[in-house]
Design a protein around this motif. Structure first.
Motif: not given
Ligand code: KG4
Ligand code: ZN
Length: 364
Positions: A110-138
């Motif tokens: 019964g948990l919610p399902l979230i479809g993720v774009n693989h490229l968005a996964g790569h592109a958002l990683t620096p927010r996980l590792t380095d808490s980057l604020a938007f907008p950043y260049l990738m």
């Protein structure tokens, strides 16, 4: 911010089957577990990823990966807030394995399902590792990807340009093959280039005469083949120094193209007047010391911070998918059981398709 969100992520879009548990707590992302089953050995005899073999291996391994990731995190499925899964772009059989597994888990819990774009996964990683604020260049630069993106938000990206044919990692791999070096070729070519003379052979810098940030690497590979053949015809074979000079020349050409195109992408990005300008890189090719040094020099000259997440998070993994899932969760972006697996899924649909890119089918 004291919201706590825990998400199970699944990744199976190419040749890595992966599952991970990531938690957002006190405004900070934390990887509780990350399991990756690579398939290199399965495809080794074929000189590339075989989609059918990849799909079968994903289907066999994905549930084991999930079990391992939950066990390593010390959490039950019931402790998750959502299930995130790569829904594309990628090899469709693999993507389907992940999406079907995620749908099963979501339906069963019964948990919610979230479809993720693989490229968005790569592109958002620096927010996980380095808490980057938007907008950043990738800059995504790997065996399957090569594009400049401005990340405005978790679901908002502008693509400034990308390769119109091969990805740089693919070109490194083909270069290694042409020179009799093992796969994956990038690290081998880098090693062989050490001590080589990058100026002995004149390799082209494709598309530098064209404005904008699009790139092309397939011509470089052809130039390498022709130069190799010319040297072999002249001397009857390749010496170790010949190989070093070929590798050094090729690597310098890729590094120059990426540095110059980064300069152009940065100029475009800076028109947004970001408070803390950053260029982040992701992908296996970012491990190359010369390429990295070139990017760092360009960033220093333009006053940008340079961020490169640890290599294990730059290459394909499920922690990036779980994290992108957390970002979407916070925006209330959920999917239903009609979530589709997509072989092609550009991040920036306002841009024309990169003609020729993705021809190899592995990743768009
Ligand atoms: O990101 P990645 O692990 O996988 C995807 O393609 O998604 O990138 C792998 C690519 C391979 O083509 C590999 O040859 C290249 O990255 N690579 C390198 C280096 N290390 C890995 N290319 C150049 N120099 C390196 N040191
Ligand atoms: Zn990838």
């Amino acid at each position: 911010m004291n919201e706590t969100i825990t998400v199970l992520g699944l990744e199976s879009s190419c040749d890595d089957t992966a599952a991970a548990v990531v938690r957002l707590a006190d405004g900070q992302g934390q990887i509780l577990s990350s399991v990756v089953y690579g398939q290199t050995a399965l495809h080794a005899a074929f000189g590339g990823v075989v989609p059918e073999i990849a799909a079968r291996a994903h289907a066999e391994k994905i549930d084991l990966c999930v079990e391992e990731a939950l066990a390593a995190a010390g959490l039950a499925l019931s402790a998750m807030d959502a299930i995130a899964v790569t829904a594309g772009p990628g090899l469709i059989g693999g993507v389907l394995s992940g999406v079907m597994c995620a749908k099963g888990l979501a339906a069963g819990t019964g948990l919610p399902l979230i479809g993720v774009n693989h490229l968005a996964g790569h592109a958002l990683t620096p927010r996980l590792t380095d808490s980057l604020a938007f907008p950043y260049l990738m800059l995504l630069v790997s065996g399957g990807h090569c594009q400049f993106l401005i990340a405005h938000g978790p679901d908002s990206f502008t693509r400034l340009g990308g390769t119109i044919d091969d990805a740089p990692g693919e070109a490194f791999d083909k270069t290694a093959k042409l020179l009799g070096l093992p796969q994956p070729g990038g690290p081998e070519v880098e090693r062989a280039a050490q001590g080589g003379d990058p100026t002995r052979f004149a390799f082209p810098r494709p598309l530098l005469d064209r404005t904008g940030c699009d790139m092309s690497f397939s011509g470089l590979k052809t130039a390498l083949l022709r130069t190799r053949d010319a040297v072999m015809a002249e001397r009857g074979g390749l010496t170790v120094p010949d190989r070093a000079d070929l590798c050094a020349g090729f690597q310098a050409a890729v590094a120059d193209v990426l540095a110059e195109k980064s300069r152009r992408a940065i100029a475009e990005y800076l028109t947004l007047d970001p408070a803390e300008p950053v260029l982040a890189v992701s992908g296996g090719v970012a491990a190359n010391a010369d390429i990295r040094a070139g990017l760092e020099t360009v960033c220093a000259a333009a006053g940008l911070k340079f961020v490169a997440p640890p290599l294990a998070l730059c290459t394909d993994n499920a922690a990036m998918i779980a994290w992108a899932g957390i970002e979407r969760f916070r925006l209330g972006l959920f999917d239903g059981m009609d979530l589709a697996a997509r072989p092609r899924w550009p991040l920036d649909t306002s841009q024309p398709a990169l003609l020729g890119s993705g021809k190899k089918g592995a990743k768009a």
